[in-house]
Design an enzyme around this catalytic site. Sequence first.
Site, PDB file in Angstrom:
ATOM      1  N   CYS B 408      -6.449   2.425  -3.962  1.00 50.60           N
ATOM      2  CA  CYS B 408      -5.977   1.429  -3.405  1.00 50.60           C
ATOM      3  C   CYS B 408      -6.954   0.595  -2.481  1.00 50.60           C
ATOM      4  O   CYS B 408      -7.098  -0.766  -2.444  1.00 50.60           O
ATOM      5  CB  CYS B 408      -4.965   1.700  -2.198  1.00 50.60           C
ATOM      6  SG  CYS B 408      -5.547   2.735  -1.099  1.00 50.60           S
ATOM      7  N   HIS B 452      -3.422   4.016   3.283  1.00 51.05           N
ATOM      8  CA  HIS B 452      -3.307   2.843   2.075  1.00 51.05           C
ATOM      9  C   HIS B 452      -4.285   1.779   2.760  1.00 51.05           C
ATOM     10  O   HIS B 452      -4.689   1.606   4.095  1.00 51.05           O
ATOM     11  CB  HIS B 452      -2.109   2.334   2.232  1.00 51.05           C
ATOM     12  CG  HIS B 452      -1.642   1.819   1.074  1.00 51.05           C
ATOM     13  ND1 HIS B 452      -1.822   1.857  -0.399  1.00 51.05           N
ATOM     14  CD2 HIS B 452      -0.842   0.372   0.564  1.00 51.05           C
ATOM     15  CE1 HIS B 452      -1.695   1.032  -1.191  1.00 51.05           C
ATOM     16  NE2 HIS B 452      -0.931   0.075  -0.370  1.00 51.05           N
ATOM     17  N   ASP B 468       0.103  -6.819  -1.470  1.00 48.47           N
ATOM     18  CA  ASP B 468      -0.306  -5.470  -1.736  1.00 48.47           C
ATOM     19  C   ASP B 468      -0.684  -5.407  -3.195  1.00 48.47           C
ATOM     20  O   ASP B 468       0.080  -5.216  -4.211  1.00 48.47           O
ATOM     21  CB  ASP B 468       0.489  -4.308  -1.587  1.00 48.47           C
ATOM     22  CG  ASP B 468       0.100  -3.073  -1.557  1.00 48.47           C
ATOM     23  OD1 ASP B 468      -1.078  -2.830  -2.154  1.00 48.47           O
ATOM     24  OD2 ASP B 468       0.743  -2.221  -1.117  1.00 48.47           O
TER      25      ASP B 468
END
Lengths: 315, 651
Positions: B408, B452, B468
Amino acid sequence: MRLPDLASLAAAPRPFDPVLARAGEVIRGKDEAIRLALACLLAGGHLLIEDLPGMGKTTLAHTLARLLGLQFSRIQFTSDLLPADITGVSIFERERGEFRFLPGPLFAQLVLADEINRATPKTQSALLEAMEERQVTAEGQTRELPTPFFVIATQNPAHQIGTFPLPESQLDRFLMRIELGYPDPAAERSLLAAGGQRARAERLPALLAADDLAKAQQAVAGVHVSPALIDYVQALLAATRRDPSFQHGLSPRAGLALIAAARAWAWLAGRDLALPDDVQAVLPAVACHRLRALPGGGYARPEDIAALIRSVPIP
Amino acid sequence: MTRPPAETLERGATPWLFAAALAAVLPHAAHQPAWLSVAAALLFAWSAGLWWRDGRLPGRWPLAALVAAGCAGILFEFRTLFGRDAGVALLVVLTALKLLEMRSRRDATVVVTLGYFLLLTHFLYAQDIPAGLWLPVALCLLTAALIRLHGGSAAGGPRRVLGQAALLCVQSLPFMLVLFVLFPRVSGPLWGLPQDAHAGLTGLSETMTPGSIADLVQNGELAFSVRFDGAIPPRDKLYWRGPVLEHYDGRTWRPHPGRQPAPRVEARSAPLGYETTLEPHRQTLLLALDAPTALPPDFAVDGTLTAKRLQPLVERRRFRAAASLDYRYNADESPVSLRRNLALPPGRNPQARALAESWRTGENGPDGVIRRALALFGSRDFAYTLQPPLLGEQPIDDFLFTTRRGFCEHYAAAFVVLMRAAGIPARVVTGYQGGEANPVDGYLVVRQSDAHAWAEVWLAGEGWRRVDPTSAVAPERVETGVAAALSAGEPLPALVRVRADWLRTLRYRWEALNNAWNQHVIGYDERRQRELLGRFGFPDIDWRGLAAALGAGCGLLLLALLGWALYRRPRHEPVQALWRKALRQLARSGVDCAPWETPVALARRVRERAPALAADFEAVAAAYLRARYGPDGDLAILRAAVARLSSRRRT
């Protein structure tokens, strides 16, 4: 109100005091052992004296027999002694044409069984059976032993060569086991100065009449034992069973022996009631040979008994 | 030196001491250096061997050498003898060494006392259920050792001794409960813990480099657990905000150090209340759900909407907060801030910049640019993995055009660089995403593996909008969790990847149990205490009230125990009651009666120790013996004798 003192507890007549005193003159410095031996006799039990040779075991037995006016006989146990040698044999009398029983040395009021652990188990058990039953069965006929019947057995410490140590079940037949031990220096000195005491013991007069001992035994049986004292005895028995320093605990028969011995001890002190003191006083003599101390498995030592007493509160 | 026999240590008591010391030392093996555990085990074995063979204990000098060696080892390992770790290690070594010095009862008492203390120090490391369960076991063993030590062989066999110890521990339970419920709670630790008490805690870091979050994801530890007032919202709405990173030097992302004006949040949905229980992370972050509308008293949001407070969190704490899942904020962001979020390190990642600038021309506004970037990541070339290849001097270029495999943080960083190059203010947000709902107790559990990174872009007229990029490459990450998004070969903690149903159920139950323990036992704080007492009708109780309640509670318990003991006490007949009275009189004159001592022996001792009382006590003893052991006891005489003894003592 007039308040009592401790002496008032011990106000009963003490006809055995002269016996204790005279015996103490012969066997010096061993008053406690003499008193225990007498208590054992009064409680109707048999006595085992365990000690090295030459400590005065035989003299003690002899002295007691003389002073109490008892018929005395002595059996020296050896490895070839047979049961018939102590109980007696029947011989054929030609004139009368029948068998006649010749009583053995067991037929006496006070029997000194010297060095009992030198005899074979067969002979030992003949003696022990007679001690228990107070009668002798020989050639199919049962013969009563005289009353009172009292055995003082002596034993050298069992690790000597060529001995048959008594098994536990037979040790239990002895009400008490005592050790005489070395005399203290003063007693030993007067003993050495006076020469052997054995001859002197032979000349001792009887201090009691024929039925005095039987009466005394009756009086001992009448000494009061209160429920509180039985509680204490029971607590002591329970403690021996709980205590991991003993292989096993005391049996109910040992408890009975303890009470009988405490009664005699109290009576000798002139009391008509038994106290915890009496129980504590006779406990080592009654319990040591009935207990096995761990580790090792030998007799419990007096220190073990002292520790036992200290671990049990008096109820 | 010879000692009186009562002082020497009985052989049979030693195994108890070994067991007790072992029980106290054992839990520390989990966090000590291995050499220390091995050394302690060797010392235990040595002393046990000596005991077994009845061998001679080592003398003073060998022991002193061992102590010196132990201290030296600890100094070498920890660089100090103080503090939590070194201090506990020292205690462990000294306990093991003390076993080699057990000669007298005093030595044994020292071992047991050390054991109690070592047991306590275990809670500096763990306050979980196993620690709580081990405590009574070890406590029982230590107490049993103490009983065996003082009771001697008369204390009885192992079962009896253990039973008695267990009974003692059970009897202390009500006091423990009263103290637990009523002892005044203060927020924060009661006393200063050693500096190293909270070492080794994991959590989000303040900066981000490629790989920093991937490392965290491999850790299955709990980060925080949450209970929502209503149902748990869908996973893709659960973004727990940590540090917002605005500065980029070509490799590392950092937060802006200066102060920023407070954000202006426009909530567009009803606030959702929740309660979060944070594990200690030694940071000031709350990790609040986006966007926070209500915060606990000592927290405030900074300019980037991150909720923080001043002191770092060093213990597990529970906080109430509320969030609005649909929100807008800072539509009027300051030009300074916007400039900051457009800055790129000069000369780095030229390919990425060129690509983004090509998007800038001709597309229909920023929305189009964002779509193109997400479409790029969504193409088949990109893969989501915990084990990306190493990146070179131009990390974003390498990632976008060569390796195309990342986690991520790679996607978030690359996206922000692209956005900034295309002239859209953008920044990286780190935190946690999602969490796992435990069906057993309804809590949402967020682990370190839920860490994250995502991006925020600023659009004119709208403000900051969350984008995202990971959801473009691996939508499962956001919708289901990290385990579903990663292939089977990835190094995830086993806990995170459990698939078997029964195992999963078991885990849920265990976690629910743990959570209940954390919530109700460890998390029993000032507020819970007030709530609980309020429920019993004492709503506004201060520490004075608590102290009074504590005293009253303990007093009542003592009274109850006393009553029980009195009830269980053997009933004495009047004879014994009088005798005991006489004994009390004696005790006041300094003569104590041992429980096994006969009245006659006691009278003899009184004659020596308190001659003035001898005659009167003798009368009492005689009357008592006659009454208790004789056939015809006269209570009146005993009573008179005791009365005379009392009056004599008073004069």
